[in-house]
Write a protein that holds these residues in place. Structure first.
Motif, PDB file in Angstrom:
ATOM      1  N   LEU A  12      -1.008  13.782 -34.297  1.00 11.83           N
ATOM      2  CA  LEU A  12      -1.035  13.630 -35.717  1.00 11.83           C
ATOM      3  C   LEU A  12      -1.047  12.242 -36.036  1.00 11.83           C
ATOM      4  O   LEU A  12      -0.532  11.293 -35.583  1.00 11.83           O
ATOM      5  CB  LEU A  12       0.476  14.204 -36.469  1.00 11.83           C
ATOM      6  CG  LEU A  12       0.446  14.019 -37.725  1.00 11.83           C
ATOM      7  CD1 LEU A  12      -0.371  14.611 -38.463  1.00 11.83           C
ATOM      8  CD2 LEU A  12       1.949  14.242 -38.240  1.00 11.83           C
ATOM      9  N   ILE A  13      -2.120  11.790 -36.884  1.00 11.92           N
ATOM     10  CA  ILE A  13      -2.525  10.729 -37.801  1.00 11.92           C
ATOM     11  C   ILE A  13      -2.328  11.022 -39.245  1.00 11.92           C
ATOM     12  O   ILE A  13      -2.902  11.886 -39.650  1.00 11.92           O
ATOM     13  CB  ILE A  13      -3.643  10.021 -37.272  1.00 11.92           C
ATOM     14  CG1 ILE A  13      -3.773   9.773 -35.768  1.00 11.92           C
ATOM     15  CG2 ILE A  13      -3.861   8.691 -38.089  1.00 11.92           C
ATOM     16  CD1 ILE A  13      -4.933   9.208 -35.366  1.00 11.92           C
ATOM     17  N   HIS A  14      -1.625  10.255 -39.946  1.00  9.58           N
ATOM     18  CA  HIS A  14      -1.242  10.343 -41.295  1.00  9.58           C
ATOM     19  C   HIS A  14      -1.624   8.999 -42.069  1.00  9.58           C
ATOM     20  O   HIS A  14      -1.042   8.033 -41.521  1.00  9.58           O
ATOM     21  CB  HIS A  14       0.044  10.738 -41.635  1.00  9.58           C
ATOM     22  CG  HIS A  14       0.233  10.998 -43.158  1.00  9.58           C
ATOM     23  ND1 HIS A  14       0.977  10.229 -43.644  1.00  9.58           N
ATOM     24  CD2 HIS A  14      -0.081  11.911 -44.146  1.00  9.58           C
ATOM     25  CE1 HIS A  14       1.062  10.298 -44.926  1.00  9.58           C
ATOM     26  NE2 HIS A  14       0.498  11.413 -45.318  1.00  9.58           N
ATOM     27  N   THR A  15      -2.017   9.033 -43.244  1.00 10.72           N
ATOM     28  CA  THR A  15      -2.144   7.785 -44.057  1.00 10.72           C
ATOM     29  C   THR A  15      -2.140   8.087 -45.421  1.00 10.72           C
ATOM     30  O   THR A  15      -2.659   9.248 -45.816  1.00 10.72           O
ATOM     31  CB  THR A  15      -3.363   6.857 -43.612  1.00 10.72           C
ATOM     32  OG1 THR A  15      -3.456   5.805 -44.402  1.00 10.72           O
ATOM     33  CG2 THR A  15      -4.616   7.546 -44.002  1.00 10.72           C
ATOM     34  N   ARG A  16      -1.443   7.416 -46.199  1.00  5.13           N
ATOM     35  CA  ARG A  16      -1.061   7.595 -47.584  1.00  5.13           C
ATOM     36  C   ARG A  16      -1.591   6.429 -48.387  1.00  5.13           C
ATOM     37  O   ARG A  16      -0.961   5.331 -48.323  1.00  5.13           O
ATOM     38  CB  ARG A  16       0.126   8.137 -48.032  1.00  5.13           C
ATOM     39  CG  ARG A  16       0.472   8.490 -49.470  1.00  5.13           C
ATOM     40  CD  ARG A  16       1.838   9.036 -49.971  1.00  5.13           C
ATOM     41  NE  ARG A  16       2.825   8.091 -49.535  1.00  5.13           N
ATOM     42  CZ  ARG A  16       4.180   8.270 -49.519  1.00  5.13           C
ATOM     43  NH1 ARG A  16       4.664   9.787 -49.941  1.00  5.13           N
ATOM     44  NH2 ARG A  16       5.189   7.582 -49.430  1.00  5.13           N
ATOM     45  N   GLY A  42      -7.468  18.938 -30.321  1.00  6.33           N
ATOM     46  CA  GLY A  42      -6.300  19.806 -31.031  1.00  6.33           C
ATOM     47  C   GLY A  42      -5.398  19.040 -32.138  1.00  6.33           C
ATOM     48  O   GLY A  42      -4.919  19.543 -33.040  1.00  6.33           O
ATOM     49  N   GLY A  43      -5.387  17.696 -32.014  1.00  4.65           N
ATOM     50  CA  GLY A  43      -4.860  16.905 -33.052  1.00  4.65           C
ATOM     51  C   GLY A  43      -5.163  16.616 -34.528  1.00  4.65           C
ATOM     52  O   GLY A  43      -6.290  17.009 -34.841  1.00  4.65           O
ATOM     53  N   TRP A  44      -4.408  16.453 -35.436  1.00  2.00           N
ATOM     54  CA  TRP A  44      -4.458  16.465 -36.750  1.00  2.00           C
ATOM     55  C   TRP A  44      -4.552  15.248 -37.368  1.00  2.00           C
ATOM     56  O   TRP A  44      -4.040  14.342 -36.868  1.00  2.00           O
ATOM     57  CB  TRP A  44      -3.663  17.361 -37.444  1.00  2.00           C
ATOM     58  CG  TRP A  44      -3.453  18.751 -37.209  1.00  2.00           C
ATOM     59  CD1 TRP A  44      -2.574  19.495 -36.219  1.00  2.00           C
ATOM     60  CD2 TRP A  44      -4.273  19.802 -38.118  1.00  2.00           C
ATOM     61  NE1 TRP A  44      -3.009  20.757 -36.415  1.00  2.00           N
ATOM     62  CE2 TRP A  44      -3.815  20.851 -37.359  1.00  2.00           C
ATOM     63  CE3 TRP A  44      -5.148  19.820 -38.900  1.00  2.00           C
ATOM     64  CZ2 TRP A  44      -4.550  22.299 -37.694  1.00  2.00           C
ATOM     65  CZ3 TRP A  44      -5.706  20.933 -39.389  1.00  2.00           C
ATOM     66  CH2 TRP A  44      -5.303  22.150 -39.053  1.00  2.00           C
ATOM     67  N   LEU A  45      -5.626  14.952 -38.153  1.00  2.00           N
ATOM     68  CA  LEU A  45      -5.839  13.863 -39.107  1.00  2.00           C
ATOM     69  C   LEU A  45      -5.419  14.526 -40.440  1.00  2.00           C
ATOM     70  O   LEU A  45      -6.100  15.308 -41.053  1.00  2.00           O
ATOM     71  CB  LEU A  45      -7.062  13.207 -39.191  1.00  2.00           C
ATOM     72  CG  LEU A  45      -7.414  11.977 -40.173  1.00  2.00           C
ATOM     73  CD1 LEU A  45      -6.612  11.179 -39.739  1.00  2.00           C
ATOM     74  CD2 LEU A  45      -8.861  11.482 -39.939  1.00  2.00           C
TER      75      LEU A  45
END
Length: 259
Positions: free
Chosen positions: A107-111, A134-137
Motif C-alpha cells: 500500500l502506498i498512500h499520499t494526501r 496486487g498492491g494498492w496506490l
C-alpha cells in the motif's frame, strides 16, 4: 505568470503555526482518509508507505493496522515525525519526484501532495512501480471551487488562494477532478474514485483551516495587489461567523491496484 518555486520553498514547513494547521487538517480530513485506508483491508504484515506524512496521523494508523515495523513515512520535512520513530515506524527524508524507491509495498498512500508537484502523472507511475503485484496506490487530492462560494468575499479570497498557489507553488487546483484516469494511464487496474465535500461553517474547523491556509498566501497576495486588506479581512470575518456556510473544497480519493 510568476515562476513556481514549490511548496517547501513557499511555505515554512517547520513553524508551530504550520504544525497547528496540519493538526487541524488531520482533525477535518482523517475520517474520510481512514475510511479509504481501512476499505482496502490493510492487514498485519502489509508493507505500507505514507508519502508526505505531515504531522503523522495516517502513518500512525497504518502502524496500528499493519505493524509499525512494516510502515515507512516520508516527507521533505521531518520536524513533526519524531513520535512515529518512537513507535518503530521508519521515517525518511525523501523526495518522491527524484529519489529511489524506499522499498516495495502493498500500500502506498499520499494526501494533498501530488496536486502541488510538477510532473504528477510521472510521479504516479513512479509510485506504481514501487508496488508489489496486487498492491494498492491510494491518492487523496484537494481541489478548490471558489466559483461555488456563497459570498463574494470568500469567493474572492479563495480565487486568490488558488491563483497564488498555482503561480508560486505550481499547484494544479483542478487536477483532482481528472481522477481516476491518471491511475489507469499508469497501468493500474480496479481503479475508482470518490469525492467528499464538507460544509465550511463559520467558527468550525474547516472554515478555520481554509482561513489559515489562505494566510499562507496573504503576504504575497497583499504585496502584489491581488486582494486588499479590507477584502481579506471581510473573508476572514465570515470564516468566524456561525451563520456563514460554504462548500468550496472537495477532496478526491482515488485508488488503483498493480496487476
Amino acid at each position: 505568470m510568476s515562476q513556481a518555486i514549490g511548496w517547501n520553498n513557499f511555505v515554512d514547513t517547520e513553524t508551530q503555526a504550520e504544525h497547528r494547521r496540519l493538526r487541524l487538517l488531520e482533525r477535518i480530513f482523517d475520517p474520510f482518509s481512514l475510511r479509504q485506508l481501512e476499505g482496502l483491508g490493510v492487514e498485519p504484515g502489509w508493507q505500507c508507505l505514507e508519502v508526505g506524512a505531515g504531522a503523522g496521523s495516517l502513518a500512525r494508523r497504518m502502524a496500528e493496522l499493519a505493524g509499525p515495523g512494516n510502515v515507512v513515512a516520508t516527507d521533505l520535512s521531518l520536524k513533526f515525525l519524531d513520535p512515529l520513530t518512537e513507535l518503530g515506524v521508519t521515517v525518511l527524508r525523501h523526495d518522491v519526484t527524484t529519489d529511489e524507491a524506499p522499498g516495495e509495498f502493498d500500500l502506498i498512500h499520499t494526501r494533498f501532495v501530488l496536486d502541488h508537484l510538477p510532473g504528477r502523472e510521472d510521479v504516479i507511475k513512479r509510485m506504481a512501480s514501487w508496488l508489489k503485484p496486487g498492491g494498492w496506490l491510494l491518492l487523496e487530492i484537494g481541489t478548490t471551487m471558489p466559483e461555488l462560494s456563497s459570498h463574494p468575499a470568500t469567493r474572492r479570497s479563495m480565487a486568490v488562494l488558488t491563483r497564488v498557489m498555482t503561480e508560486r507553488v505550481g499547484t494544479a487546483a483542478e487536477w483532482g477532478r481528472t481522477l481516476p484516469v491518471p491511475l489507469e494511464a499508469a497501468g493500474l487496474v480496479d481503479c475508482a474514485a470518490e469525492g467528499s465535500i464538507l460544509p465550511a461553517r463559520g467558527g468550525e474547523p474547516l472554515a478555520h483551516w481554509l482561513m489559515n491556509t489562505t494566510k499562507l498566501v496573504e503576504p504575497h497576495a497583499l504585496a502584489t495587489g491581488l486582494i486588499t486588506r479590507e477584502q481579506l479581512d471581510e473573508a476572514f470575518a465570515l470564516y468566524e461567523t456561525p451563520s456563514f456556510v460554504d462548500y468550496t473544497w472537495m477532496t478526491v480519493a482515488a485508488r488503483g491496484r498493480r496487476p
